[in-house]
Design an enzyme around this catalytic site. Sequence first.
Site, PDB file in Angstrom:
ATOM      1  N   HIS A 119      36.709  34.659  41.621  1.00  6.20           N
ATOM      2  CA  HIS A 119      36.158  35.924  41.118  1.00  6.20           C
ATOM      3  C   HIS A 119      34.639  35.935  40.942  1.00  6.20           C
ATOM      4  CE1 HIS A 119      40.022  37.641  40.969  1.00  6.20           C
ATOM      5  NE2 HIS A 119      40.376  37.343  39.735  1.00  6.20           N
ATOM      6  N   HIS A 192      39.998  45.268  39.363  1.00  6.75           N
ATOM      7  CA  HIS A 192      40.981  44.382  38.738  1.00  6.75           C
ATOM      8  C   HIS A 192      41.694  45.058  37.557  1.00  6.75           C
ATOM      9  CE1 HIS A 192      42.958  40.709  37.674  1.00  6.75           C
ATOM     10  NE2 HIS A 192      42.161  39.929  38.376  1.00  6.75           N
ATOM     11  N   ASP A 263      51.280  35.839  41.526  1.00  8.39           N
ATOM     12  CA  ASP A 263      49.825  35.791  41.700  1.00  8.39           C
ATOM     13  C   ASP A 263      49.628  35.548  43.190  1.00  8.39           C
ATOM     14  OD1 ASP A 263      47.122  35.712  41.407  1.00  8.39           O
ATOM     15  OD2 ASP A 263      47.084  34.113  39.914  1.00  8.39           O
ATOM     16  N   GLU A 361      45.878  44.539  43.334  1.00  7.40           N
ATOM     17  CA  GLU A 361      44.472  44.455  43.726  1.00  7.40           C
ATOM     18  C   GLU A 361      44.322  44.563  45.235  1.00  7.40           C
ATOM     19  OE1 GLU A 361      43.016  40.686  41.840  1.00  7.40           O
ATOM     20  OE2 GLU A 361      44.898  40.850  40.767  1.00  7.40           O
TER      21      GLU A 361
END
Length: 396
Positions: A119, A192, A263, A361
Amino acid sequence: MKLYKTSIQILLATAVVAAVSVLAVSAQDITLQNKGGFKVVLTPTGATVQKLLVPSSKGRRRLVNVALGYDNVTGYAMDPHPNFGATVGRVANRIANASFSLDGKNYTLLANDGSSSLHGGAVPWAKAAWRGSASRDELSATFEYTSVDGEAGFPGTVTAKVVYSIPAKGSALAINMSATSDKATPLNIINHAYFNLKGAGNGDILDHVVQLSARYYTPAADEALIPSGVVAPVAGSPYDFTRPKAIRRDLMRANGGAIRGYDTNFVLPPPPGASGKAPEWWAPGTNPQVAHDAPSRPLAWSATVTEPRSGLRLRMLTNAPGMQLYSGNNLDGKQPVPGVVDGKAGGREVYYQRYDGLCLEAQAFPNAINTPAFPSSVLRPGQAFSNRVTYEFGCA
Ligand SMILES: *[C@@H]1O[C@H](CO)[C@@H](O)[C@H](O)[C@H]1NC(C)=O
Ligand SMILES: *[C@@H]1O[C@H](CO)[C@@H](O)[C@H](O)[C@H]1NC(C)=O
Ligand SMILES: *[C@@H]1O[C@H](CO)[C@@H](O)[C@H](O)[C@H]1NC(C)=O
Ligand SMILES: *[C@@H]1O[C@H](CO)[C@@H](O)[C@H](O)[C@H]1NC(C)=O
């Protein structure tokens, strides 16, 4: 908000404002709202979606805040916060070994997620002060950020822009993320937002029912969550959301890293008008996010989420090649919910807990810069990056 109103009044008083398109610059929160009652609160730190207030028709008409976040800058200044609603860059998601090579040069980033860079590494755009401005009709806001050459170890000065807009009626948030660079650089600008259709702070998302357009995903080799480089069918795996399925059903079989859950990057089908066929409609090594028509072509449906109790529904559309489904595995009970500072408020849950929010996302593939089989994530001078996503809300 106050400053923004004041600056508008001054502009009006001096009769400088003639057209609806004139912008008022604001360092404060910006609120978008329409006649249907849909309301979005944006904050310039990270060009962040702070609140998403959706009218719910169930029972008495009320507004449900479906986006996780904090009340004000005090929360967003906490280090780290889980990127709630933020614009993440320069490269969202993971870069393996916190390094990459581009055009014969090696670049080293900050390893802030085990040995990976996550990120944005050393300079997360989610924490940056973006310049915000709102349209007078309160239906759109623009945020801009200039990321200098060498920032966080990345090459090139990147000029980034995020435009949020809502319709005059109805509940939908369109996010248009764009950028240019004066040197080649990997780029993956995303939003996000964490959603909870029961309302932020009202428990977990495990009973949310999810359906995805994706028939393929990019499995991670291990708990570091770096894709192995393979594009695999979802059929028969915990990642099969081709039919509506409650998040909780296969949650414990999904590789969420150190903590079980989702994830995971899904391979989205081609948007309408894009050439090529699923699953790999992008040619490996080419970047669909810098394609000439990416800024304007129609978006493709990628996800629908419904929540049985509130009766709310979320639909997501995008022009991106990938989508990360994240089930809030790393929320750790340390982030106070809106309206609370110290976590003490009556009987209800006042800190966000594991699985309290769900992220969808729109993105380039994780570690694309080190994975030749994936679509490229490189933006070159003369090209324009485009990541567009719309979140539509309604009653199921
Ligand atoms: C990280 O670097 C090591 C050593 O160079 C290498 O063996 C490994 O494949 C790299 N990991 C990834 C995921 O690229
Ligand atoms: C870049 O890194 C690779 C792998 O570690 C190495 O083989 C190569 O020599 C390096 N290139 C330069 C220009 O430093
Ligand atoms: C998105 O933003 C880019 C850059 O400002 C612009 O060229 C494009 O027209 C916008 N697309 C939409 C659909 O608003
Ligand atoms: C931030 O929000 C909390 C919770 O509503 C409030 O108690 C606090 O005073 C606010 N702080 C600022 C700086 O506005």
